[in-house]
Design an enzyme around this catalytic site. Sequence first.
Site, short mmCIF file in Angstrom:
data_model
loop_
_atom_site.label_atom_id
_atom_site.label_comp_id
_atom_site.label_asym_id
_atom_site.label_seq_id
_atom_site.Cartn_x
_atom_site.Cartn_y
_atom_site.Cartn_z
N CYS A 51 53.88 24.87 56.83
CA CYS A 51 53.31 23.63 56.30
C CYS A 51 51.79 23.71 56.32
O CYS A 51 51.20 24.62 56.89
CB CYS A 51 53.79 22.42 57.10
SG CYS A 51 53.17 22.36 58.80
N CYS A 54 50.04 24.04 59.56
CA CYS A 54 50.04 25.40 60.11
C CYS A 54 48.81 26.17 59.62
O CYS A 54 48.22 26.96 60.37
CB CYS A 54 51.31 26.15 59.70
SG CYS A 54 52.83 25.42 60.33
N ASP A 455 31.83 40.74 24.82
CA ASP A 455 31.07 41.94 24.48
C ASP A 455 31.84 42.65 23.38
O ASP A 455 33.01 42.35 23.12
CB ASP A 455 30.96 42.81 25.74
CG ASP A 455 30.38 44.18 25.45
OD1 ASP A 455 29.35 44.24 24.73
OD2 ASP A 455 30.95 45.18 25.91
#
Length: 730
Positions: A51, A54, A455
């Site tokens: 969770c 944690c 580019d």
Amino acid sequence: MTQAAAHPLQVEHGGMAACPACAVMPSAQALAEAAKPLHARLMLSLPTAHCAACISAVEGAVLAADGVISARVNLTLKRLSVEAEPQVSASDMIAVLRGVGYEAHELDAGLLNTTETDRQGRDLLMRLGVAFFSMMNVMLLSVAVWSGAEAATRDMFHWISAMIAIPTVVFAGQPFFKSAWAALRVGRLGMDVPISLALVLASAISLYETTQSGVHAYFDAAVMLCFFLLLGRYLDHRTRAVARSAAEELAALEVPRARVLVDGTEVERAISEIAVGDLVRVRPGGRMPVDGVITEGASEIDRSLLTGESLPVFAGLGMAVSAGEVNLTGPLTLRVTATGADSSLHRMADLVAVAESARSKYTTLAERAASWYSPLVHLLSFAAFGFWMWRTGGDFRHAVNISAAVLIITCPCALGLAVPAVVTSASGKLFRKGLLIKDGTALERLAQVDVVVFDKTGTLTLGTPKPTNLADHSPQVLGVVAALAAGSSHPLARALATTATPARVEDLREVAGYGIEARHMGQVVRLGRAEWVGTQAVDVTATYLSLDGVVHVFTFADHIRPGAEAAIAALKAQGKAIKLISGDTPGPVADLALRLGIADWTAGALPAEKLALVRGLTEAGHFVLMVGDGLNDTAALSAAHVSISPATALDAARTASDIVLLGQNMAPIGDAARIARQAKRRILENFGLSAAYNIVAVPIALLGFATPLAAALAMSLSSITVSLNSLRLK
């Protein structure tokens, strides 16, 4: 249309020294090397983390340890990445995590795999099966009680139910009990503390009622509660597995063993036992176990899982191959150049795992919200218990049921999964399309992009120009141009360097922004820009050689990169403005712009002008995606809001970019922008779902309208809903 005339110090392919940064390549590479971390990276598994609370607890504890520079938890992978000083070891981190109540194990850096994830899934499934079997039996016994069994008969059924239910809750509820105990031992309240408390309360009340010959016992509810909590956790585990991350995709390509040639005999060895310089035999159909160079044999190589390219490529003597590629048609012998943690495959997996764990503004928001969870839920539960004890005149059983329901129904899991589940799912999808995310916040930034700057050479084109008029030049001229071209790594130089046997030259040097100069037979010879060698530039991609007072023109042709048209069309369809900026002459740039449908293009641009364009757009309030490949694009790539480089780009460009295009096909760039916007929407939707659930569910539990069993179902469904929503990326 915006068009700039060919600049007198033109950079990109109007002259041989098209990139003035080529002259400072050594210092640029030195900067890239200096940017590499001078510390160790540790990877640890966190099987008990589940969770958002944690995440905060683990990262906070690890960051407080001496020598730790950064720590990131990937909740979806249950993995912790730690960057620390060299003296910090994995055992140190494991001890720190044990001190705050978390089990941790070091991941073998050379053999990342999903074994631990699979083991957790099997363990949950086994406990789920035990809970289901017990639940059905206890419910059968409960039917007799509900049917009117009384006195001794009712007590007998209650005791039989207790003998089934209590061992089941103790065994099947271990994932919750272990996590809760680990948290309580260090004075921390995690999500599994209220869950465990609810399981214990339901079982304890039922046992108390049974010992007192009470009419009501809730062993069936206790076992069902355990079953549905486990079911929710297992389904959550499976939905995360479906959202397989790019790191796991790469880890799945790693081969644990290889066949090593020892005195001409094949011996099977673990990857950890193979050293650089060993000879490894790879049979047709086998996956490359190491990075190496082919010393014997010829075959075709399937690189699709690494690059997204579906067509196989030829592999012959001297060709470098990477771990994870598949040998298709013939046996190959490789001389090992890197293995285990040093292989390109593992470095890529490690890089992606760290990116997936990066903290974005949404992650920080989720963590802040989750930090309020534990104290708030317990306060609400105790308040509910006290209120209902007062309201019911001391009905302890009723008050405990409501208190347990409040403990269970409040769910931070959905909030904790809101961001990592989406990021993991998105990175996995993009990896399968051929895009590797290096920076965890790149998706968040890519979703904001409204202008894309490309580019030309090496980006929209393949960057492998081929000379078109070599037959117009004498062997003497070709020898001199080959000798000069050997002094540069520019694409045009590489195309000329192998066209003939180099002539003898002296005092070879590169002049920044102009070209290559040397002495040949006592005379100064130059290869580079038209103005530098004393002539007018032609309106095609070309470089110029000044020899014996005569200027020789070398022209080139390049091919559009596959998927360029599709990528630009997709980006336009998403409402993004497209710009092309190149150092090449106006002719080739205009032709490419016309073919790709780009109205806004600039030719003859220096690196500083590319940087100025990106900065100007940014200052005007735009969010710029820069796509480039050369040293002359590095500054612009770094200044852009988000950047992409092809895998063929120079190291400095790849270092500066946030995302790497693994294959040649550019079409995934359009997919990346679309998926990034979807990911942002899914994250916001997940936040909304999580908030809406808690706003609705918590009052229902507080008012006494939800039993602990209903609360367990609701909590599990909220987590699963968030996980399933994260999988809706297309």
